[in-house]
Scaffold this active site. Structure first.
Site, mmCIF file in Angstrom:
data_model
loop_
_atom_site.group_PDB
_atom_site.id
_atom_site.type_symbol
_atom_site.label_atom_id
_atom_site.label_comp_id
_atom_site.label_asym_id
_atom_site.label_seq_id
_atom_site.Cartn_x
_atom_site.Cartn_y
_atom_site.Cartn_z
ATOM 1 N N ASN A 72 -1.025 2.035 5.803
ATOM 2 C CA ASN A 72 -0.230 0.952 5.201
ATOM 3 C C ASN A 72 0.297 0.114 6.361
ATOM 4 O O ASN A 72 0.981 0.635 7.237
ATOM 5 C CB ASN A 72 0.924 1.584 4.414
ATOM 6 C CG ASN A 72 2.027 0.597 4.083
ATOM 7 O OD1 ASN A 72 1.772 -0.586 3.875
ATOM 8 N ND2 ASN A 72 3.250 1.078 4.026
ATOM 9 N N GLY A 73 -0.068 -1.165 6.382
ATOM 10 C CA GLY A 73 0.377 -2.031 7.482
ATOM 11 C C GLY A 73 -0.756 -2.949 7.889
ATOM 12 O O GLY A 73 -1.748 -3.096 7.158
ATOM 13 N N CYS B 285 0.849 -1.189 0.000
ATOM 14 C CA CYS B 285 0.000 0.000 0.000
ATOM 15 C C CYS B 285 0.887 1.243 0.000
ATOM 16 O O CYS B 285 1.971 1.243 0.569
ATOM 17 C CB CYS B 285 -0.937 0.102 1.199
ATOM 18 S SG CYS B 285 -2.045 -1.277 1.382
ATOM 19 N N ARG C 163 3.599 -0.190 -5.005
ATOM 20 C CA ARG C 163 3.406 -0.768 -3.668
ATOM 21 C C ARG C 163 2.064 -1.489 -3.527
ATOM 22 O O ARG C 163 1.805 -2.147 -2.530
ATOM 23 C CB ARG C 163 3.472 0.337 -2.609
ATOM 24 C CG ARG C 163 4.752 1.117 -2.616
ATOM 25 C CD ARG C 163 4.704 2.216 -1.580
ATOM 26 N NE ARG C 163 4.643 1.666 -0.248
ATOM 27 C CZ ARG C 163 5.693 1.328 0.476
ATOM 28 N NH1 ARG C 163 6.899 1.491 -0.003
ATOM 29 N NH2 ARG C 163 5.551 0.834 1.679
ATOM 30 N N LYS D 240 11.808 -14.666 -11.987
ATOM 31 C CA LYS D 240 11.460 -13.557 -12.894
ATOM 32 C C LYS D 240 10.331 -13.980 -13.821
ATOM 33 O O LYS D 240 9.396 -13.234 -14.059
ATOM 34 C CB LYS D 240 12.664 -13.115 -13.740
ATOM 35 C CG LYS D 240 13.778 -12.381 -13.034
ATOM 36 C CD LYS D 240 13.423 -10.981 -12.589
ATOM 37 C CE LYS D 240 12.836 -10.957 -11.215
ATOM 38 N NZ LYS D 240 13.710 -10.850 -10.086
ATOM 39 N N GLU E 116 16.732 -17.440 -9.785
ATOM 40 C CA GLU E 116 16.343 -16.060 -10.085
ATOM 41 C C GLU E 116 15.646 -15.974 -11.451
ATOM 42 O O GLU E 116 14.638 -15.280 -11.598
ATOM 43 C CB GLU E 116 17.592 -15.164 -10.029
ATOM 44 C CG GLU E 116 17.384 -13.701 -10.386
ATOM 45 C CD GLU E 116 16.397 -12.952 -9.491
ATOM 46 O OE1 GLU E 116 15.949 -13.487 -8.474
ATOM 47 O OE2 GLU E 116 16.061 -11.819 -9.863
ATOM 48 N N LYS F 298 5.875 -4.137 -4.746
ATOM 49 C CA LYS F 298 7.329 -4.003 -4.769
ATOM 50 C C LYS F 298 7.944 -4.225 -3.393
ATOM 51 O O LYS F 298 8.964 -4.875 -3.252
ATOM 52 C CB LYS F 298 7.679 -2.601 -5.282
ATOM 53 C CG LYS F 298 9.158 -2.292 -5.322
ATOM 54 C CD LYS F 298 9.816 -3.007 -6.462
ATOM 55 C CE LYS F 298 11.311 -2.786 -6.512
ATOM 56 N NZ LYS F 298 11.961 -3.861 -7.285
ATOM 57 N N HIS G 3 16.863 -36.301 -9.567
ATOM 58 C CA HIS G 3 16.241 -36.755 -8.316
ATOM 59 C C HIS G 3 14.754 -36.429 -8.263
ATOM 60 O O HIS G 3 14.188 -36.357 -7.178
ATOM 61 C CB HIS G 3 16.984 -36.143 -7.123
ATOM 62 C CG HIS G 3 18.415 -36.558 -7.067
ATOM 63 N ND1 HIS G 3 18.827 -37.756 -6.536
ATOM 64 C CD2 HIS G 3 19.538 -35.962 -7.547
ATOM 65 C CE1 HIS G 3 20.140 -37.865 -6.661
ATOM 66 N NE2 HIS G 3 20.599 -36.784 -7.269
ATOM 67 N N TRP H 136 -2.944 -2.630 -1.528
ATOM 68 C CA TRP H 136 -2.629 -4.037 -1.792
ATOM 69 C C TRP H 136 -3.358 -4.793 -0.686
ATOM 70 O O TRP H 136 -2.990 -4.702 0.490
ATOM 71 C CB TRP H 136 -1.118 -4.260 -1.718
ATOM 72 C CG TRP H 136 -0.691 -5.639 -2.091
ATOM 73 C CD1 TRP H 136 -0.402 -6.091 -3.346
ATOM 74 C CD2 TRP H 136 -0.503 -6.757 -1.211
ATOM 75 N NE1 TRP H 136 -0.046 -7.417 -3.293
ATOM 76 C CE2 TRP H 136 -0.097 -7.854 -2.004
ATOM 77 C CE3 TRP H 136 -0.630 -6.944 0.166
ATOM 78 C CZ2 TRP H 136 0.181 -9.104 -1.476
ATOM 79 C CZ3 TRP H 136 -0.360 -8.201 0.698
ATOM 80 C CH2 TRP H 136 0.041 -9.258 -0.126
ATOM 81 N N GLU I 63 6.926 -14.311 -11.852
ATOM 82 C CA GLU I 63 6.251 -13.128 -11.323
ATOM 83 C C GLU I 63 5.709 -12.188 -12.384
ATOM 84 O O GLU I 63 4.693 -11.546 -12.156
ATOM 85 C CB GLU I 63 7.090 -12.392 -10.267
ATOM 86 C CG GLU I 63 8.368 -11.802 -10.711
ATOM 87 C CD GLU I 63 9.109 -11.122 -9.555
ATOM 88 O OE1 GLU I 63 8.508 -10.739 -8.548
ATOM 89 O OE2 GLU I 63 10.331 -10.962 -9.691
HETATM 90 O O1 M6R Z 1 13.263 -5.020 -1.032
HETATM 91 P P1 M6R Z 1 13.764 -6.398 -0.787
HETATM 92 O O2 M6R Z 1 15.020 -6.692 -1.522
HETATM 93 O O3 M6R Z 1 13.906 -6.721 0.676
HETATM 94 O O4 M6R Z 1 12.639 -7.348 -1.374
HETATM 95 C C1 M6R Z 1 12.706 -8.738 -1.257
HETATM 96 C C2 M6R Z 1 11.691 -9.402 -2.159
HETATM 97 O O5 M6R Z 1 10.409 -9.027 -1.804
HETATM 98 C C3 M6R Z 1 11.931 -9.065 -3.633
HETATM 99 O O6 M6R Z 1 13.220 -9.385 -4.047
HETATM 100 C C4 M6R Z 1 10.916 -9.822 -4.526
HETATM 101 O O7 M6R Z 1 11.169 -11.189 -4.479
HETATM 102 C C5 M6R Z 1 10.978 -9.280 -5.955
HETATM 103 N N1 M6R Z 1 9.651 -9.046 -6.451
HETATM 104 C C6 M6R Z 1 11.646 -10.210 -6.902
HETATM 105 O O8 M6R Z 1 11.668 -9.712 -8.199
#
Ligand code: M6R
Length: 612
Positions: free
Chosen positions: A100-101, A2, A27, A487, A483, A607, A506, A74, A490
């Site tokens: 936010n929280g 948020c 956010r 990507k 990674e 984010k 395995h 969010w 997401e």
């Molecule tokens: O801001 P941070 O690096 O602590 O965030 C950690 C994860 O939330 C962040 O890397 C998330 O996995 C991304 N969306 C990946 O692309």
């Protein structure tokens, strides 16, 4: 998650707040709303959906006011809907809040308030706050907010306005970020992060947990919840508006991928003293000796930052012979992990606000341990609460999928590993010189890969019909496989798994057929594991699987085994993750684009994960 914005000033602040919401949309973006105090009355608009829809509503029936709060959501408690969108109000719409929280004890507070006759209109946790304020209000908004916030448990970054005190805004934080922007003309903007204020001012105040800021027209004061006044210096935002605009790219993610020659340069700038054959890390200067003497290091992080931590494990163990562990922050904070006060802990976070990472940091500190940060956002909570650390200097990362922060994290971690390798007597001068030169060569290598983006786009477009992908890598490139898969998941919503290549036998090999493309990182031809990765490629081929190989330029042989080959320039193995991840970022970007996905705002994600 948020985003909140609030404005108090001389003019109508609705446009400033709407613009701020757009900048904070990364956010959260499932619903939005805004409220003003106009003629001693609170007026509001809300929508289910994006800030653009709120803007449309505002055009049709404009709110106006010099005291404004706004929110982009969010969802945590209650589905995305107009009713659950913020601002929330008390029974008589005398108080309005954006939050936010998470208010963890909201259920018991709500029951108590309902028994007293309060009528709730949403399923949110937030709505208890305006009702509590209504219940306790005796003519002093600040005192009431302080009282109410001492009753709630959980996290908040919030802003409150009231029709009863139309010249005042009260904002507060605990566990969710909140900053105050101070404009030269005496206007104030509160927001979840500096992106919402930088267009108007670069002068900001960072609030700490359990602090309340009271904003009047032309002045502000900060108090603790028990009403002690706090003096706080202002800080300067170190970047400018251009860095948070798309700069001609269709998406922030693509801009951030293409920024990487610069951001990787920034991560190493001033930190490699080639003439003295050494690494200089100013932020850790007081701790480097003790770090070099430590017997074990622990990294704690989430998501992509956790993947950077996994690469650090290989770097620290291979180069500096330093035993290293990597923990998911969400697990670390709750498990009975014994905090060893002789062990240095590193938290890695782009945003510096991730709730689980922050709580892990606090867990170590409260047990008397030392915590260091690898953080991008200057002045973020994690940056402020760690004992010391290294900033990434990658500039604001807006795309929800982390790209440039990851390569900067790995660059900084590689430098730290080299520093420790030298300090621990594990690396010859000659080896050090060669490795420093390979780090310095990275920006040019990344530029070269980016020039090849169109051919990666072509490959991506040929694969958009597949619904499952496997990503394989070994050693330094096992986390790269994780990674790459993250990507793809997401932003394109394609299911993908990352695996250490040799683990395929395995279990996952059972999935391989012509419908399961396998992306294999097969660089490092001189490494002993290269031949083993080639055997894995053979195994996939024998089962009819399509292979997209990331291979080193000049490796013509691999064309005989892989369906597609994406070449990257040759580089030293220890920094190959920084190189090899770039084509994987592009592959997922172009697949998502071809599938028409909302790349910068993927569904269900935000984010900065400021709730657990
Ligand atoms: O801001 P941070 O690096 O602590 O965030 C950690 C994860 O939330 C962040 O890397 C998330 O996995 C991304 N969306 C990946 O692309």
């Amino acid at each position: 998650m948020c985003g909140i914005v609030g404005y108090i000033g001389k003019d109508d602040g609705t446009e400033i707040c709407l613009k701020g919401l757009k900048r904070l949309e990364y956010r959260g973006y499932d619903s939005a709303g805004m409220a003003v105090v106009d003629n001693q009355e609170i007026k509001s608009i809300k929508v289910k959906g994006r800030v653009a829809a709120l803007e449309e509503k505002q055009k049709n029936n404009p709110l106006k006011g010099s005291l404004v709060i706004a929110h982009t959501r969010w969802a945590t408690h209650g589905v995305p809907s107009e009713e659950n969108a913020h601002p929330h109000f008390d029974c008589h719409k005398q108080f309005a809040i954006v939050h936010n929280g998470i208010i963890e004890n909201y259920a018991s507070l709500k029951r108590w308030l309902e028994e007293k006759g309060h009528k709730f209109t949403s399923q949110t946790d937030t709505e208890v706050i305006p009702h509590l304020i209504e219940d306790y209000y005796e003519g002093d908004l600040v005192a009431t907010v302080q009282k109410v916030l001492s009753l709630v448990e959980g996290t908040y970054g919030l802003a409150i306005i009231s029709a009863k005190e139309p010249d005042k805004m009260v904002a507060a934080r605990c566990g969710s970020p909140l900053i105050l922007g101070i404009c030269d003309n005496g206007d104030y903007i509160v927001a979840s992060d500096p992106t919402a204020v930088v267009e108007y001012t670069r002068k900001v105040v960072y609030l700490n947990d359990r602090e309340v800021v009271v904003l009047n027209h032309g002045s502000y004061q900060i108090f603790t919840l028990d009403n002690k006044e706090v003096e706080r210096e202002t800080s300067e935002i170190a970047w400018d508006l251009a860095q948070i605009e798309k700069g001609g790219f269709p998406h922030f993610m693509l801009k951030e991928i293409f920024n990487q020659p610069d951001t990787v340069s920034n991560a190493m700038r001033g930190r490699i003293i080639l003439s003295e054959n050494r690494v200089k890390l100013g932020g850790l200067i007081d701790y480097l000796d003790s770090l070099a003497k430590s017997e074990r290091i622990v990294f704690v992080a989430c998501g992509t930052s956790w993947h950077a931590g996994l690469i650090a494990e290989y770097l620290f163990e291979n180069l500096a012979s330093l035993p290293t562990e990597v923990e998911y922050a969400s697990e670390f904070r709750y498990k009975g992990s014994i905090v060893n006060t002789d062990t240095p802990y590193f938290v890695i976070s782009q945003s510096g606000e991730t709730a689980d990472t922050l709580e892990s940091l606090r867990k170590v500190k409260s047990a008397g341990g030392k915590v260091f940060g690898i953080v991008n956002v200057v002045g973020s909570t994690i940056a402020r609460e760690t004992d010391a650390g290294i900033y990434l200097h990658a500039g604001p990362e807006i795309g929800v999928a982390s790209t440039k922060a990851f390569t900067s994290q790995v660059t900084v971690l590689s430098l730290l590993a080299l520093y420790l390798a030298k300090a621990r007597g594990k690396m010859s001068d000659e080896d050090m010189q060669a490795r420093l030169n390979s780090v310095l060569a990275l920006p040019k290598i990344i530029e070269k890969i980016l020039k090849n983006a169109d051919s990666i786009k072509n490959i991506a477009e040929r694969y958009i019909k597949y619904n499952n992908f496997l990503y394989l890598g070994r050693g330094y490139n096992f986390p790269v496989a994780l990674e790459g898969a993250l990507k793809l998941k997401e932003i394109s919503y394609i299911h993908a798994e990352g695996y250490p290549a040799a683990e395929m036998k395995h279990g996952p090999i059972a999935l391989i057929d012509q419908n399961m493309p396998v992306v294999v990182v097969a660089t490092d031809t001189e490494d002993i594991i290269y031949q083993k990765v080639m055997s894995n490629i053979e195994e996939v081929r024998a089962r009819g699987g399509n292979i997209i190989a990331i291979a080193t330029e000049g490796n013509e042989d691999i064309k005989n085994f892989a369906t597609e080959v994406i070449y990257v320039p040759k580089t030293a193995g220890f920094i190959s993750p920084i190189v090899n991840v770039i084509p994987l970022q592009l592959l997922s970007y172009y697949m998502a684009a071809a599938r028409g996905c909302d790349i910068d705002k993927p569904r269900n994600l935000a984010k900065s994960v400021t709730v657990e």
